[in-house]
Scaffold this motif. Structure first.
Motif, PDB file in Angstrom:
ATOM      1  N   TYR A 292      -4.026   6.591  16.393  1.00 22.35           N
ATOM      2  CA  TYR A 292      -4.686   6.869  14.964  1.00 22.35           C
ATOM      3  C   TYR A 292      -5.236   8.674  14.969  1.00 22.35           C
ATOM      4  O   TYR A 292      -6.247   8.720  15.233  1.00 22.35           O
ATOM      5  CB  TYR A 292      -5.040   6.147  13.793  1.00 22.35           C
ATOM      6  CG  TYR A 292      -4.410   4.747  13.819  1.00 22.35           C
ATOM      7  CD1 TYR A 292      -4.321   4.527  12.450  1.00 22.35           C
ATOM      8  CD2 TYR A 292      -4.463   3.716  14.702  1.00 22.35           C
ATOM      9  CE1 TYR A 292      -2.839   2.985  12.601  1.00 22.35           C
ATOM     10  CE2 TYR A 292      -3.983   2.438  13.835  1.00 22.35           C
ATOM     11  CZ  TYR A 292      -2.997   2.477  12.661  1.00 22.35           C
ATOM     12  OH  TYR A 292      -2.666   1.247  12.400  1.00 22.35           O
TER      13      TYR A 292
ATOM     14  N   ASN B 269       2.274   7.177   7.604  1.00 20.50           N
ATOM     15  CA  ASN B 269       1.483   7.355   7.722  1.00 20.50           C
ATOM     16  C   ASN B 269       1.945   8.637   9.481  1.00 20.50           C
ATOM     17  O   ASN B 269       1.552   8.147  10.409  1.00 20.50           O
ATOM     18  CB  ASN B 269       0.537   6.365   8.236  1.00 20.50           C
ATOM     19  CG  ASN B 269      -1.018   6.778   8.408  1.00 20.50           C
ATOM     20  OD1 ASN B 269      -0.754   8.488   8.755  1.00 20.50           O
ATOM     21  ND2 ASN B 269      -1.418   5.990   8.494  1.00 20.50           N
TER      22      ASN B 269
ATOM     23  N   LYS C 258      -0.586   8.232  12.154  1.00 18.43           N
ATOM     24  CA  LYS C 258      -0.190   7.381  13.288  1.00 18.43           C
ATOM     25  C   LYS C 258       1.159   7.377  14.198  1.00 18.43           C
ATOM     26  O   LYS C 258       2.281   7.941  13.805  1.00 18.43           O
ATOM     27  CB  LYS C 258       0.191   6.010  12.404  1.00 18.43           C
ATOM     28  CG  LYS C 258       0.288   4.600  13.049  1.00 18.43           C
ATOM     29  CD  LYS C 258       0.071   3.598  12.146  1.00 18.43           C
ATOM     30  CE  LYS C 258       0.761   2.366  13.436  1.00 18.43           C
ATOM     31  NZ  LYS C 258       0.513   1.089  12.445  1.00 18.43           N
TER      32      LYS C 258
END
Length: 96
Positions: A9, A46, A49
């Motif tokens: 992340y 995302n 990510k």
């Protein structure tokens, strides 16, 4: 065969830099004798990510990768980009 998956992340402001550094590491890693696959993926929902999916011929090949100059350059560049610690898993074949 050893499979390692690593989820990252990344802080949003470093996504571009992370991609650039990781693509360079990927280009060099796939040249290593003991690496069968080295895939770099971004989550479709995302953009911060990422997943590295790495396939090694052996434990030794996986350890040798960590000693290469390109890996050391990559980790020294990107470790400040992490939003939280990497999530790592190592898998081995169930049957041979």
């Amino acid at each position: 065969m050893i499979v390692k998956s690593v989820t990252f992340y990344i802080k949003p402001e470093y996504v571009k830099e992370f991609i650039e550094a990781t693509l360079e590491n990927q280009r060099n890693s796939i040249k290593e004798k003991g690496i069968k696959a080295f895939d770099f993926l971004q989550d479709s929902e995302n953009e911060s990510k990422f997943l590295l999916y790495e396939v090694y011929e052996s434990d030794d090949a996986m350890e040798e990768h960590l000693e290469t100059e390109h890996f050391k350059k990559w980790i020294n560049t990107v470790e400040g980009y992490f939003l939280n610690p990497r999530e790592r898993s190592v898998y081995i074949p169930v049957s041979k």
